[in-house]
Design a protein around this motif. Structure first.
Motif, mmCIF file in Angstrom:
data_model
loop_
_atom_site.group_PDB
_atom_site.id
_atom_site.type_symbol
_atom_site.label_atom_id
_atom_site.label_comp_id
_atom_site.label_asym_id
_atom_site.label_seq_id
_atom_site.Cartn_x
_atom_site.Cartn_y
_atom_site.Cartn_z
ATOM 1 N N ASP A 41 51.074 -58.773 -62.319
ATOM 2 C CA ASP A 41 51.357 -59.856 -61.378
ATOM 3 C C ASP A 41 50.064 -60.653 -61.236
ATOM 4 O OD1 ASP A 41 51.801 -61.498 -59.205
ATOM 5 O OD2 ASP A 41 52.763 -59.943 -57.987
ATOM 6 N N MET A 71 60.176 -55.249 -77.936
ATOM 7 C CA MET A 71 59.552 -56.439 -77.356
ATOM 8 C C MET A 71 59.450 -56.394 -75.844
ATOM 9 S SD MET A 71 60.919 -59.536 -79.740
ATOM 10 C CE MET A 71 59.546 -60.549 -79.213
ATOM 11 N N GLY A 72 59.856 -55.326 -75.223
ATOM 12 C CA GLY A 72 59.792 -55.262 -73.780
ATOM 13 C C GLY A 72 60.721 -56.288 -73.155
ATOM 14 N N LEU A 73 60.435 -56.671 -71.934
ATOM 15 C CA LEU A 73 61.248 -57.654 -71.214
ATOM 16 C C LEU A 73 60.598 -59.018 -71.288
ATOM 17 C CD1 LEU A 73 62.256 -54.931 -69.903
ATOM 18 C CD2 LEU A 73 62.779 -56.300 -67.902
ATOM 19 N N PHE A 109 55.714 -58.216 -68.510
ATOM 20 C CA PHE A 109 55.906 -56.832 -68.906
ATOM 21 C C PHE A 109 55.295 -56.550 -70.270
ATOM 22 C CE2 PHE A 109 58.703 -54.893 -65.787
ATOM 23 C CZ PHE A 109 59.132 -55.997 -65.078
ATOM 24 N N GLY A 110 54.830 -55.314 -70.415
ATOM 25 C CA GLY A 110 54.387 -54.847 -71.712
ATOM 26 C C GLY A 110 55.557 -54.378 -72.538
ATOM 27 N N THR A 111 55.240 -53.878 -73.719
ATOM 28 C CA THR A 111 56.283 -53.483 -74.672
ATOM 29 C C THR A 111 56.761 -52.056 -74.474
ATOM 30 O OG1 THR A 111 54.533 -52.972 -76.245
ATOM 31 C CG2 THR A 111 55.579 -55.127 -76.436
ATOM 32 N N TYR A 163 65.506 -62.910 -60.880
ATOM 33 C CA TYR A 163 64.989 -63.091 -62.232
ATOM 34 C C TYR A 163 66.046 -62.702 -63.265
ATOM 35 C CZ TYR A 163 60.628 -62.656 -59.553
ATOM 36 O OH TYR A 163 59.636 -62.815 -58.621
ATOM 37 N N TYR A 165 56.831 -49.198 -64.323
ATOM 38 C CA TYR A 165 58.272 -49.017 -64.181
ATOM 39 C C TYR A 165 58.741 -47.990 -65.203
ATOM 40 C CZ TYR A 165 58.602 -53.295 -61.356
ATOM 41 O OH TYR A 165 58.471 -54.242 -60.365
ATOM 42 N N SER A 172 54.362 -65.088 -73.731
ATOM 43 C CA SER A 172 53.737 -64.057 -74.544
ATOM 44 C C SER A 172 53.620 -62.792 -73.721
ATOM 45 C CB SER A 172 52.361 -64.488 -75.017
ATOM 46 O OG SER A 172 51.511 -64.698 -73.913
ATOM 47 N N GLN A 173 53.592 -61.650 -74.377
ATOM 48 C CA GLN A 173 53.489 -60.378 -73.697
ATOM 49 C C GLN A 173 52.040 -60.165 -73.309
ATOM 50 O OE1 GLN A 173 55.927 -58.181 -72.925
ATOM 51 N NE2 GLN A 173 57.468 -59.600 -73.660
ATOM 52 N N GLN A 192 51.873 -53.013 -62.016
ATOM 53 C CA GLN A 192 52.965 -52.122 -61.626
ATOM 54 C C GLN A 192 53.436 -51.325 -62.839
ATOM 55 O OE1 GLN A 192 56.003 -54.471 -59.582
ATOM 56 N NE2 GLN A 192 54.410 -55.893 -58.878
ATOM 57 N N PHE A 202 56.972 -48.837 -68.651
ATOM 58 C CA PHE A 202 56.454 -50.182 -68.836
ATOM 59 C C PHE A 202 55.422 -50.511 -67.759
ATOM 60 C CE2 PHE A 202 59.449 -51.798 -71.986
ATOM 61 C CZ PHE A 202 60.534 -50.954 -71.831
ATOM 62 N N GLU A 250 59.614 -67.533 -69.816
ATOM 63 C CA GLU A 250 58.976 -67.530 -71.130
ATOM 64 C C GLU A 250 59.911 -67.996 -72.254
ATOM 65 O OE1 GLU A 250 57.704 -63.595 -72.090
ATOM 66 O OE2 GLU A 250 57.033 -64.099 -74.101
ATOM 67 N N LYS A 306 55.927 -64.382 -60.889
ATOM 68 C CA LYS A 306 56.454 -63.764 -62.092
ATOM 69 C C LYS A 306 55.670 -62.508 -62.448
ATOM 70 C CE LYS A 306 55.707 -67.560 -64.329
ATOM 71 N NZ LYS A 306 55.638 -68.545 -65.456
ATOM 72 N N LEU A 307 56.374 -61.551 -63.066
ATOM 73 C CA LEU A 307 55.736 -60.393 -63.667
ATOM 74 C C LEU A 307 55.763 -60.555 -65.173
ATOM 75 C CD1 LEU A 307 57.198 -57.320 -61.734
ATOM 76 C CD2 LEU A 307 54.996 -58.457 -61.389
ATOM 77 N N TYR A 351 66.000 -61.529 -67.324
ATOM 78 C CA TYR A 351 65.208 -61.132 -68.472
ATOM 79 C C TYR A 351 66.144 -60.809 -69.637
ATOM 80 C CZ TYR A 351 61.444 -60.025 -65.089
ATOM 81 O OH TYR A 351 60.486 -60.077 -64.105
#
Lengths: 112, 111
Positions: free
Chosen positions: A92, B41-43, A102-104, B33, A35, A1-2, A33, A88, B59, A99-100, B35
């Motif tokens: 962490d 939806m981002g990554l 990420f948002g949308t 990684y 990006y 999930s985001q 972070q 984005f 995921e 793993k990171l 992705y």
């Protein structure tokens, strides 16, 4: 999930103005972070802020972190046309989890 | 110093075909990684590796396999491509406790 959710989804401003993007997340983090992604390219790391930091600067970038609200903001001052990109946040969780999440993203358009 | 290189940059497949995406990094990074990025939806993390010979699920791992036989390479395989796997795929690498470095992506269309 985001985990990260950026706000707004899209932002258009005039060149020279400041741009602010927000990120909210759900669980405890080790660091957060930001990006940037230019159209058709991969993501490029901008800045990292650790959970024990409240504010960090890098050139025209200013990042704040409020762990009590589980939120962060990215401020770009004196925007330029070259700042047009998607931004984005990524969290962490640390603790050996490499793993990171990420948002949308926020799509920023700078109008010359 | 090329950083992270993804091969190929573009590919069109038919449903049911298989293919392998290659990611190569020349920075001696431990972690790598894969992705996928879909509109709005981002990554989303598919699989990752914390060292040569290791892989782990992210995921959205279903329909994909990976291998990390050499430290510098991380391969993503689609055994039987489906239209839902149409996406832009990004590879990234990083040393421990440092930010990720990304390739420029592979644009994959499955008809």
């Amino acid at each position: 999930s985001q985990q990260g959710e950026e706000d707004p989804q899209a932002l258009s401003i005039q060149e020279g103005e400041n741009a602010t993007m927000n990120c909210s997340y759900k669980t405890s983090i080790n660091n957060l972070q930001w990006y940037r992604q230019n159209s058709g390219r991969g993501l490029v790391h901008l800045i990292l802020i650790r959970s024990n930091e409240r504010e960090k600067h890098s050139g025209r970038l200013r990042v704040t972190l409020d762990t009590s609200k589980k939120s962060s903001s990215l401020l770009i001052t004196a925007s330029r046309a070259a700042d047009t990109a998607s931004y984005f946040c990524a969290t962490d969780a640390g603790g050996g989890n490499e793993k990171l999440t990420f948002g949308t993203g926020t799509r920023l358009t700078i109008i010359p | 110093n090329a950083g992270v290189t993804q091969t190929p940059k573009f590919r069109v497949l038919k449903t049911g075909q298989s293919m392998t995406l290659l990611c190569a990094q020349d920075m001696n990074h431990e972690y790598m990684y894969w992705y996928r990025q879909d509109p709005g939806m981002g990554l989303r993390l598919i699989h990752y590796s914390v060292g040569e010979g290791t892989t782990a699920k992210g995921e959205v791992p279903d329909g994909y396999n990976v291998s990390r036989l050499k430290k510098q390479n991380f391969l993503l395989g689609l055994e039987s491509a489906a239209p839902s796997q149409t996406s832009v795929y990004f590879c990234a690498s990083r040393p421990p406790q440092r930010p990720q470095h990304f390739g420029d992506g592979t644009r994959l269309s499955i008809l």
